[in-house]
Write an enzyme that holds these catalytic residues in place. Structure first.
Site, mmCIF file in Angstrom:
data_model
loop_
_atom_site.group_PDB
_atom_site.id
_atom_site.type_symbol
_atom_site.label_atom_id
_atom_site.label_comp_id
_atom_site.label_asym_id
_atom_site.label_seq_id
_atom_site.Cartn_x
_atom_site.Cartn_y
_atom_site.Cartn_z
ATOM 1 N N GLU A 1 0.920 -1.057 0.291
ATOM 2 C CA GLU A 1 0.220 -0.034 0.225
ATOM 3 C C GLU A 1 0.968 1.220 -0.048
ATOM 4 O OE1 GLU A 1 -3.811 -0.303 1.681
ATOM 5 O OE2 GLU A 1 -3.914 -2.443 1.999
HETATM 6 N N1 CAA Z 1 -4.939 11.160 -2.943
HETATM 7 C C1 CAA Z 1 -5.235 11.338 -3.510
HETATM 8 N N2 CAA Z 1 -4.409 11.658 -5.217
HETATM 9 C C2 CAA Z 1 -3.715 11.119 -5.207
HETATM 10 C C3 CAA Z 1 -2.667 11.127 -4.150
HETATM 11 C C4 CAA Z 1 -2.460 10.802 -3.272
HETATM 12 N N3 CAA Z 1 -1.928 10.409 -1.889
HETATM 13 N N4 CAA Z 1 -1.575 10.736 -4.954
HETATM 14 C C5 CAA Z 1 -2.388 11.282 -5.900
HETATM 15 N N5 CAA Z 1 -2.724 11.874 -6.496
HETATM 16 C C6 CAA Z 1 -3.477 12.229 -7.677
HETATM 17 C C7 CAA Z 1 -2.990 14.008 -8.161
HETATM 18 O O1 CAA Z 1 -3.456 14.535 -7.762
HETATM 19 C C8 CAA Z 1 -2.888 13.343 -9.528
HETATM 20 O O2 CAA Z 1 -4.651 13.599 -9.584
HETATM 21 P P1 CAA Z 1 -4.857 15.186 -11.009
HETATM 22 O O3 CAA Z 1 -4.117 14.672 -12.118
HETATM 23 O O4 CAA Z 1 -5.960 14.918 -11.046
HETATM 24 O O5 CAA Z 1 -4.637 16.015 -10.262
HETATM 25 C C9 CAA Z 1 -2.622 12.357 -10.176
HETATM 26 O O6 CAA Z 1 -2.766 11.638 -8.732
HETATM 27 C C10 CAA Z 1 -1.303 11.593 -10.242
HETATM 28 O O7 CAA Z 1 -0.211 12.683 -9.657
HETATM 29 P P2 CAA Z 1 1.245 12.873 -9.525
HETATM 30 O O8 CAA Z 1 1.405 13.146 -10.680
HETATM 31 O O9 CAA Z 1 1.527 13.186 -8.089
HETATM 32 O O10 CAA Z 1 1.389 11.185 -10.178
HETATM 33 P P3 CAA Z 1 3.067 10.632 -9.643
HETATM 34 O O11 CAA Z 1 3.163 9.593 -10.513
HETATM 35 O O12 CAA Z 1 4.007 11.059 -10.086
HETATM 36 O O13 CAA Z 1 3.130 10.089 -8.347
HETATM 37 C C11 CAA Z 1 2.216 8.688 -6.775
HETATM 38 C C12 CAA Z 1 1.848 9.131 -7.800
HETATM 39 C C13 CAA Z 1 2.034 9.170 -5.591
HETATM 40 C C14 CAA Z 1 3.669 8.406 -6.264
HETATM 41 C C15 CAA Z 1 1.391 7.527 -6.277
HETATM 42 O O14 CAA Z 1 1.788 6.205 -7.994
HETATM 43 C C16 CAA Z 1 1.921 6.102 -5.686
HETATM 44 O O15 CAA Z 1 1.010 5.962 -4.572
HETATM 45 N N6 CAA Z 1 2.409 5.208 -5.464
HETATM 46 C C17 CAA Z 1 2.484 3.754 -4.627
HETATM 47 C C18 CAA Z 1 1.349 3.014 -5.484
HETATM 48 C C19 CAA Z 1 0.851 1.952 -4.006
HETATM 49 O O16 CAA Z 1 0.673 2.365 -2.875
HETATM 50 N N7 CAA Z 1 0.846 0.353 -4.184
HETATM 51 C C20 CAA Z 1 0.196 -0.016 -3.809
HETATM 52 C C21 CAA Z 1 -0.273 -0.871 -4.073
HETATM 53 S S1 CAA Z 1 -2.158 -1.498 -3.381
HETATM 54 C C22 CAA Z 1 -1.624 -3.089 -2.256
HETATM 55 O O17 CAA Z 1 -0.764 -3.188 -1.913
HETATM 56 C C23 CAA Z 1 -2.912 -3.293 -2.024
HETATM 57 C C24 CAA Z 1 -2.760 -4.494 -0.749
HETATM 58 O O18 CAA Z 1 -2.704 -5.448 -1.656
HETATM 59 C C25 CAA Z 1 -2.410 -4.764 0.302
#
Ligand code: CAA
Length: 384
Positions: free
Chosen positions: A368
């Protein structure tokens, strides 16, 4: 500022504690050793209303607050994180997302049985399919495609590291429809596991949470009705991010539980075990370890409560949830290593549970959103 738990929250905490000790503790070592999915325990959780804890009762849930969810997650994770991760995914990543963003028809068809955790007398839970072989932390980099054809989509691709991969009946699948639009071309879909073209890969043989079933899931020309898309066209990535914010509170609470479980075992052991003529907790070397464990755990708990409180009060909890997960998972790792140390050689054998808690702690720094991703989320928030 009121740190006092309500009567209802205390009752939930007590119910979770009893459930963990009576239903999860027996057999936990064997389930870990043999990678047995705790299906009986999950059915009992469904009966307690803990698989849809925060979902509105109108949609099959128990209508509890997020603080109660943290309390229950902590108690169950003290004993068996393979149970609590399934509970967390179903509550935070599946039911919450459907309740917030699903259509009324989707809620009637899927949310009600998912929040109840049962359908036709059988366990009925969900999984969240975002990660891919080449899209873990870099989650916008989706290779799984969802091509629109009339009133349906055709999904092709492979998802990785899927918690509840084989136990789940329903998948929330993130896939790219329009590659020219980047993350705004991503959609989220409800896909039933038994849909033709869906196949579940072999179970991963993991270091920790070994009772939890983690699988790759592949999609080959899987036809999904357009009415199963969640939200507007292109909302899928934002859906995943918003959903994960709440998921991070669940995993922070899981890490908190792993830490406090290990601490309680170390404390009890330090009162029984004697060296140099006195219980080992009377030696400053051990007492200082226990003091530091207790302080870090309390700090992690406060962060979890604050994130949950912000969520319950409809504030933006993105940053606090990331802080809670970052901090609590580091505390879980540190405390469990120290708890093994307090136990000495006994800590290195399975009967004393702390080695399992130490192995389980590691994943909380990874899934996550890794600790590095949490730092990105926090860093972007405090510098914007
Ligand atoms: N909350 C709400 N919106 C968010 C957000 C957050 N925490 N993070 C990013 N966003 C939104 C941004 O506002 C943007 O939206 P708009 O274009 O509409 O304004 C969009 O998402 C894209 O954001 P970024 O430009 O910041 O994207 P990025 O590629 O630079 O980075 C990141 C995004 C935060 C690194 C994201 O890719 C991320 O969180 N990665 C990790 C993914 C993750 O947690 N994976 C876990 C897998 S699920 C799992 O583990 C489940 C399980 O089985 C236990």
């Amino acid at each position: 500022m009121d740190f006092k738990l309500t009567e209802e929250q205390l009752m939930i905490q007590q119910a979770a504690r009893e459930f963990a000790h009576q239903q999860c503790l027996p057999g936990v070592i064997e389930r870990d050793e043999n990678q047995i999915v705790p299906k009986d325990q999950l059915k009992q959780l469904a009966n307690l209303g803990f698989l849809g804890m925060m979902t509105d009762p109108a949609y099959g849930g128990a209508g509890m607050d997020s603080v109660s969810y943290v309390l229950a997650m902590e108690e169950i994770s003290k004993v068996d994180s393979s149970v609590s991760v399934a509970m967390s995914v179903n509550n935070s990543l599946v039911c919450w997302g459907l309740e917030q963003y699903g259509t009324e028809a989707q809620k009637q068809k899927y949310l009600i049985p998912l929040a109840q955790g049962m359908k036709d007398g059988e366990l009925y839970i969900g999984a969240f399919l975002l990660s891919e072989p080449e899209a873990g932390s870099d989650a916008t980099h989706q290779h799984t495609s969802a091509v629109k054809e009339g009133d349906h989509y055709i999904i092709n691709g492979v998802k990785n590291w899927i918690t509840n991969g084989s136990t789940a009946s329903v998948y929330l699948v993130i896939a790219q429809t329009d590659y020219t639009k980047g993350h705004k071309g991503i959609n989220a879909f409800i896909v039933e596991k038994n849909t033709p073209g869906v196949s579940v890969g072999a179970k991963e043989n993991k270091m920790g949470i070994r009772g939890s079933d983690t699988h790759a899931v592949s999609f080959m020309d899987v036809k999904v009705a357009a009415e199963n898309r969640i939200g507007e066209e292109g909302f899928g990535f934002n859906f995943a991010m918003k959903t994960l914010n709440g998921g991070r509170i669940g995993i922070a609470a899981q890490a908190l539980g792993i830490a406090s479980g290990a601490y309680e075992l170390a404390l009890a052991y330090s009162k029984e075990r004697k060296t140099f003529g006195k219980p080992i907790h009377e030696h400053q070397a051990i007492q200082f370890k226990l003091a530091e464990m207790a302080t870090k755990i309390e700090t992690a708990r406060l962060l979890c409560f604050k994130a949950a409180w912000e969520k319950d009060n409809h504030l933006d909890y993105t940053t606090t949830a990331a802080m809670a997960k970052l901090y609590a998972s580091d505390v879980a790792m540190w405390v469990t290593v120290e708890a093994v140390q307090v136990h000495g050689g006994y800590g290195f054998v399975k009967e004393y549970h702390v080695e399992r808690l130490m192995r389980d702690a590691k994943i909380t720094q990874i899934y996550e959103g890794t600790s590095e991703i949490q730092k990105m989320v926090i860093g972007r928030s405090i510098t914007r």
